[in-house]
Write a protein that holds these residues in place. Sequence first.
Motif: not given
Length: 142
Positions: A54-59, A31-41, A107-112
Motif C-alpha cells: 500500500l502507498k505510504a508517505d512520511e506521515g 500488478f499496479g492496483i488503481s482506482t480512477s486511474g490513480l495507482t495506490f497499491a 485503503a483510504r490511507l493509501a489512496l490519500d
Amino acid sequence: MASAKNDFAMYCCELLSGVGPCTAKRMFGGFGISTSGLTFALVADLGGGEILWLKADEGTRGLFEAQGCGRFTYEITRNGERAAHSLNYYSAPEEAMESAALMLPWARLALDCALKARAAKPVKKPKVKTKAPPAKKAKSRA
C-alpha cells in the motif's frame, strides 16, 4: 484463464474496493492496483510470495511500521555494486487481508497518499513545437 497471481491481484482489488472500483494492471512483473486511474497499491513478489503493498508517505509510515508492515525494498546493481532501493509502499497489515471492512482504513490511507503525491508533482507544460521559418529563396536576376 486467470493465473494464480492474477487471482491474488483480483482478490486484492476486492479488498480495496471500499475506496472505489479497482483495476489491476500488469506492471514490472507484478500488478499496479488503481482506482480512477490513480495507482495506490501494488501486488509484487520480492522473494517471499505475492504481497499487497500500500502507498505510504512520511506521515503514514509510522502507522504501517507500528503494525509490523515491511517496506517495499529490493536490490539494484549500480556501477557493479548492489544496493538496496525502496519505494513508499508498505505491506498491508496481515489482519486487514481478511476482509474489505478491515482493509478500508488502510485503503483510504493509501489512496490519500497517492492523491497527495500526484498533487505534489509539478504540472508538465506542453511542449510548444515551433516551426522553423521557411528558407528564403534567392532571387535570380536575369
